[in-house]
Design an enzyme around this catalytic site. Structure first.
Site, PDB file in Angstrom:
ATOM      1  N   LYS A  95       0.830  -1.224   0.000  1.00  0.00           N
ATOM      2  CA  LYS A  95       0.000   0.000   0.000  1.00  0.00           C
ATOM      3  C   LYS A  95       0.855   1.261   0.000  1.00  0.00           C
ATOM      4  O   LYS A  95       0.617   2.208   0.762  1.00  0.00           O
ATOM      5  CB  LYS A  95      -0.965   0.014   1.184  1.00  0.00           C
ATOM      6  CG  LYS A  95      -1.977  -1.140   1.152  1.00  0.00           C
ATOM      7  CD  LYS A  95      -2.998  -1.023   2.244  1.00  0.00           C
ATOM      8  CE  LYS A  95      -3.945  -2.194   2.311  1.00  0.00           C
ATOM      9  NZ  LYS A  95      -3.337  -3.482   2.691  1.00  0.00           N
TER      10      LYS A  95
HETATM   11  O1  LIG Z   1      -4.958  -4.194   0.112  1.00  0.00           O
HETATM   12  C1  LIG Z   1      -5.388  -5.109   0.835  1.00  0.00           C
HETATM   13  O2  LIG Z   1      -5.009  -6.257   0.667  1.00  0.00           O
HETATM   14  C2  LIG Z   1      -6.473  -4.805   1.775  1.00  0.00           C
HETATM   15  C3  LIG Z   1      -7.306  -3.780   1.423  1.00  0.00           C
HETATM   16  C4  LIG Z   1      -8.507  -3.579   2.138  1.00  0.00           C
HETATM   17  O3  LIG Z   1      -9.327  -2.738   1.816  1.00  0.00           O
HETATM   18  N1  LIG Z   1      -8.761  -4.398   3.187  1.00  0.00           N
HETATM   19  C5  LIG Z   1      -7.916  -5.390   3.595  1.00  0.00           C
HETATM   20  O4  LIG Z   1      -8.249  -6.120   4.548  1.00  0.00           O
HETATM   21  N2  LIG Z   1      -6.726  -5.564   2.927  1.00  0.00           N
HETATM   22  C6  LIG Z   1      -5.748  -6.581   3.388  1.00  0.00           C
HETATM   23  O5  LIG Z   1      -6.322  -7.888   3.206  1.00  0.00           O
HETATM   24  C7  LIG Z   1      -5.990  -8.737   4.301  1.00  0.00           C
HETATM   25  C8  LIG Z   1      -7.278  -9.182   4.980  1.00  0.00           C
HETATM   26  O6  LIG Z   1      -7.001 -10.154   5.956  1.00  0.00           O
HETATM   27  P1  LIG Z   1      -8.168 -11.045   6.627  1.00  0.00           P
HETATM   28  O7  LIG Z   1      -9.194 -10.085   7.151  1.00  0.00           O
HETATM   29  O8  LIG Z   1      -7.454 -11.783   7.720  1.00  0.00           O
HETATM   30  O9  LIG Z   1      -8.718 -11.968   5.579  1.00  0.00           O
HETATM   31  C9  LIG Z   1      -5.027  -7.957   5.176  1.00  0.00           C
HETATM   32  O10 LIG Z   1      -3.721  -8.267   4.746  1.00  0.00           O
HETATM   33  C10 LIG Z   1      -5.341  -6.507   4.858  1.00  0.00           C
HETATM   34  O11 LIG Z   1      -4.199  -5.693   5.021  1.00  0.00           O
END
Ligand SMILES: O=C(O)c1cc(=O)[nH]c(=O)n1[C@@H]1O[C@H](COP(=O)(O)O)[C@@H](O)[C@H]1O
Length: 270
Positions: A95
């Site tokens: 990011k």
């Molecule tokens: O860019 C991302 O991957 C991201 C964007 C977003 O809007 N929301 C989001 O949760 N993420 C990433 O996606 C992953 C979600 O993880 P879980 O919620 O454990 O499935 C994490 O690594 C967050 O940093």
């Protein structure tokens, strides 16, 4: 091969729109790994090897490595994925977002140091902050558009002259910035109506969709809103719900089961 070609091949080969997110938190590791110097690499490698035939991509989150001075383990992990599972694209979730001269360094970090196939980028600083990544014409650049967190609405939902800010990001990405054809967008699974809106704006562009699993996003609504006419176009990310599906030494088989169920649940609605 470009990122989008690699992704299209992985979608087809593994019949999968699932991206497994690699967010290694040592506090949640099984007991037998605790105390090992290479625990982060070992944990992630085991998950990768257990799920590689079920995914369209892997997404390591750089903060989980950098916070523990484990960037060397991230390098080793990405090298392992390329060597043992060729064809599965690696999205470095960093990011980043900065002025062009600094963005050049972030692009080198992602693509030359870590050898990622794509990187997540915050587009808030505008076109010239994104261009240095596009100088790597084969690499994917995945821009935050409508993020999965509740606070994403604070700015992304503001009206900017008849459209929402996230819609403007989608439009700029699709109509002006996508000079390499390698841009994708992040749209959270927690907001299916906006996924549909983004899909309508960007055509076939790949969408990285985090927010199923631990964040509670609905798989059916996500897939129906985000799939292309061909029933693809998505990298639906799940991290914690897969990584920590098991707590003991069986964590690899538990992760595999969770990944298979998630992939199949996604496919049931394509
Ligand atoms: O860019 C991302 O991957 C991201 C964007 C977003 O809007 N929301 C989001 O949760 N993420 C990433 O996606 C992953 C979600 O993880 P879980 O919620 O454990 O499935 C994490 O690594 C967050 O940093």
């Amino acid at each position: 091969m470009t990122f989008t070609e690699q992704l299209a091949a992985a979608w087809q080969k593994n019949d999968s729109q699932l991206c497994v997110g690699l967010d290694p938190d040592p506090a949640k590791f099984p007991a037998h790994l605790k105390g090992r110097d290479d625990a982060i690499f070992e944990f992630c490698k085991t998950i990768v090897d257990a799920t590689a035939d079920l995914v369209c991509s892997f997404k390591p989150q750089i903060a989980y490595f950098a916070a523990r001075r484990a960037e060397d383990q991230l390098e080793a992990l990405i090298a392992h994925i390329h060597e043992r599972h060729p064809g599965i694209p690696v999205i470095l979730d960093a990011k980043r977002g900065d002025i062009g001269s600094t963005a050049e360094q972030y692009a080198v970090e992602a693509f030359e140091r870590f050898k990622a196939d794509a990187v997540t980028v915050n587009p808030y600083m505008g076109r010239d902050s994104v261009e240095p990544y596009l100088a790597f014409p084969d690499k994917g650049v995945i821009l935050l558009c409508r993020t999965s967190n509740a606070g994403g609405s604070d700015l992304q939902f503001l009206d900017v002259g008849g459209e929402k800010l996230y819609e403007r990001v989608a439009r700029l990405a699709a109509e002006q910035w996508n000079t390499t054809g390698q841009i994708g967008l992040v749209v959270g699974a927690t907001f299916p109506a906006e996924i549909a809106r983004v899909r309508a704006i960007v055509g076939e562009m790949p969408l990285l969709v985090p927010g199923i699993g631990a964040q509670g996003g609905d798989i059916e609504a996500t897939v129906k809103a985000g799939r292309t006419a061909a029933g693809t176009g998505l990298m639906i990310n799940s991290s914690r719900a897969i990584l920590y599906a098991g707590k003991g030494e069986d964590y690899a088989s538990a992760a595999r089961l969770a990944a298979r169920e998630t992939r199949d649940a996604i496919n049931a609605h394509r």
